[in-house]
Structures are given as C-alpha cells and as structure tokens.
Design a protein around this motif. Structure first.
Motif, short mmCIF file in Angstrom:
data_model
loop_
_atom_site.label_atom_id
_atom_site.label_comp_id
_atom_site.label_asym_id
_atom_site.label_seq_id
_atom_site.Cartn_x
_atom_site.Cartn_y
_atom_site.Cartn_z
N LEU A 129 -6.87 12.52 8.02
CA LEU A 129 -8.15 11.75 7.06
C LEU A 129 -9.00 10.60 6.42
N ARG A 130 -7.16 9.69 6.13
CA ARG A 130 -8.05 8.47 5.84
C ARG A 130 -7.42 7.38 6.99
N ALA A 131 -6.54 7.38 8.18
CA ALA A 131 -6.57 7.31 8.88
C ALA A 131 -8.11 6.98 10.05
N GLU A 132 -8.35 8.05 10.22
CA GLU A 132 -9.34 8.41 10.97
C GLU A 132 -10.50 9.72 10.84
N PRO A 133 -11.12 8.57 10.12
CA PRO A 133 -12.41 9.45 9.40
C PRO A 133 -12.79 10.61 10.22
N GLY A 134 -13.21 11.45 9.89
CA GLY A 134 -14.40 12.91 10.67
C GLY A 134 -13.58 13.14 11.66
N VAL A 135 -12.29 13.38 11.48
CA VAL A 135 -11.66 13.61 12.71
C VAL A 135 -11.27 15.23 11.77
N ASP A 136 -11.47 16.03 13.16
CA ASP A 136 -11.29 17.67 12.47
C ASP A 136 -10.38 18.20 11.91
N VAL A 137 -9.64 18.64 10.91
CA VAL A 137 -8.34 18.14 10.50
C VAL A 137 -7.79 20.52 10.65
N ARG A 138 -9.25 20.82 10.11
CA ARG A 138 -8.83 22.27 10.45
C ARG A 138 -7.93 22.95 11.04
N PRO A 139 -7.67 22.81 12.32
CA PRO A 139 -6.67 23.39 12.45
C PRO A 139 -5.22 23.27 11.59
N HIS A 140 -4.33 22.05 12.14
CA HIS A 140 -3.85 21.75 10.75
C HIS A 140 -3.89 22.56 9.44
N LEU A 141 -4.65 22.11 8.85
CA LEU A 141 -4.54 23.32 7.58
C LEU A 141 -4.34 25.18 7.63
N ARG A 142 -5.67 25.59 9.13
CA ARG A 142 -5.20 27.01 8.84
C ARG A 142 -3.73 27.20 9.29
N ARG A 143 -3.30 26.27 9.47
CA ARG A 143 -1.90 26.90 10.30
C ARG A 143 -1.16 26.48 9.02
N ALA A 144 -1.93 25.05 8.00
CA ALA A 144 -0.07 25.41 7.04
C ALA A 144 -0.57 26.60 5.50
N LEU A 145 -0.86 26.43 5.62
CA LEU A 145 -2.86 28.23 5.33
C LEU A 145 -1.18 29.06 5.40
N HIS A 146 -1.26 29.13 6.80
CA HIS A 146 -0.63 30.36 7.71
C HIS A 146 0.30 30.63 6.91
N LEU A 147 1.44 28.83 7.09
CA LEU A 147 2.66 29.26 7.29
C LEU A 147 2.88 28.75 5.46
N LYS A 148 2.01 29.20 4.72
CA LYS A 148 2.60 29.00 3.09
C LYS A 148 0.84 29.29 2.77
N PRO A 149 0.70 30.58 1.95
CA PRO A 149 -0.40 31.07 1.98
C PRO A 149 -0.75 30.45 -0.08
N ASP A 150 0.41 30.65 -0.49
CA ASP A 150 -0.66 29.06 -1.30
C ASP A 150 -0.17 28.07 -2.13
N TYR A 151 -0.49 26.99 -1.04
CA TYR A 151 -0.28 26.04 -0.82
C TYR A 151 -1.82 25.76 -0.48
N ALA A 152 -2.16 25.10 -2.10
CA ALA A 152 -3.06 24.85 -2.65
C ALA A 152 -4.35 23.39 -2.01
N TYR A 153 -3.43 22.00 -1.50
CA TYR A 153 -4.05 21.49 -0.89
C TYR A 153 -4.59 21.85 0.24
N ALA A 154 -3.66 23.06 0.93
CA ALA A 154 -4.33 23.01 1.96
C ALA A 154 -5.71 24.36 1.83
N GLY A 155 -5.57 24.68 1.23
CA GLY A 155 -6.74 26.13 0.68
C GLY A 155 -7.60 24.83 0.16
N TYR A 156 -7.86 24.29 -0.44
CA TYR A 156 -9.31 23.39 -1.01
C TYR A 156 -9.33 22.87 -0.39
#
Length: 189
Positions: A129-156
């Motif tokens: 998000l910092r190096a490539e503004p506008g890039v879609d990181v949602r798939p990575h965040l979904r995976r992070a939240l799947h791996l650790k459902p209490d990961y606040a950064y990924a969820g928020y």
C-alpha cells in the motif's frame, strides 16, 4: 540481572539465549559499546551465530544508526536469507525511513521465508500500500485473516478496503470474523 547473565554465560558459554539477553539488557541500559562487544564474544571464533550478529544490527538501530543497522542486517541476510526475524527488522527499519521500495522488498522476503504467517502477510500488505498505491491487497488480507482470525490489522484494513470498494457483504464478513475472534471491546456484533 547482568551478573546473573554473566554467570550463566560463564557456565554455558555457547548458550545463545543468555548472550542475547545480556545484549538486550545492555541496550536497555544504553551501554551500547558493551552490547556490541557482548555480541562478538563467545566460543564461535570469528563467526558468531546469526542471532548474535543480528543483535549487532539491533544495537546500531537502538543507538540511532538505522543506516548502519540496515547495512549490518543485510550482511546477516546475505549469509542466511531464511532468517525471518532479520527480514522483519529490515522491513521495520525501511518503513521508519519511508524507503517504500526497500520496505516492500524486505516484506516480500519475509513472506517467502514465512509464507503461512499472518503477520508477514500484514507486512506485505502494508508495504504494498505504501510502495504501490492503488494495488489491491485484499486477497492477501483475506488470507491473513483466514490464517489468524484475531489479527486486528488484517481485519480492520480489510474492512476499510472492502467498504471503499463497495463490497459491503465482504466488509461485513471481515468484521464478523474479527468479532468472533477478537475480544478487545472494539468490535461488537
């Protein structure tokens, strides 16, 4: 405490953890030269273990020499490119200096070394998000939240991005996942 660590090292000079604890204690006491010296001693000859060499980089960072810390850690990572803690520290230091491409490169390496670690994916997303503004990181965040459902950064972050993209169902799923697993009073059903 320092005396106890010195005693432990005298009894077991190859106990890496005791050396690490001594170095960390000296850093908290702002005794940086002693911390650097402590990272160089032991029965390892001229090549201390990676963890102790990495501590030398951390000492440099603690004394405010982030450029020196980055240089030292790069040497460590050249010798051991699978040292995850080193990639995480390198990512942190590049982020502090707002060196976004270098931050992203370190975060990618962290993910290479720890591909199933939610926090590593969080680093990757934040760096992208910092190096490539506008890039879609949602798939990575979904995976992070799947791996650790209490990961606040990924969820928020996922909630915000899904909401901004107009996918209200996906935003709701992110919050529901957090509310089911995160007990900090910030997420309510």
């Amino acid at each position: 405490k320092l005396a106890a660590l010195n005693h432990a090292i005298a009894i077991s000079p190859l106990a890496i953890e005791a050396h690490e604890m001594k170095i960390d204690l000296l850093v908290t006491m702002k005794r940086f030269d002693e911390a650097l010296a402590a990272a160089a001693v032991g029965g390892w000859g001229d090549r201390p273990p990676v963890a102790l060499r990495a501590r030398r980089a951390r000492v440099a960072a603690a004394r405010g020499d982030t450029a020196g810390a980055i240089s030292r850690m790069r040497e460590v990572l050249d010798d051991d490119p699978n040292y995850a803690a080193g990639w995480e520290l390198l990512a942190d230091w590049h982020a502090e200096r707002e060196e976004w491409p270098a931050y992203l490169a370190a975060a990618r390496e962290l993910c290479r070394v720890t591909p199933n670690d939610a926090k590593a994916l969080g680093y990757l997303c934040h760096a992208m998000l910092r190096a490539e503004p506008g890039v879609d990181v949602r798939p990575h965040l979904r995976r992070a939240l799947h791996l650790k459902p209490d990961y606040a950064y990924a969820g928020y972050e996922l909630f915000d991005l899904e909401f901004a993209a107009g996918d209200l169902d996906a935003a709701e799923r992110a919050i529901q996942t957090l509310s089911a697993h995160l007990d900090n009073g910030h997420v309510r059903q």
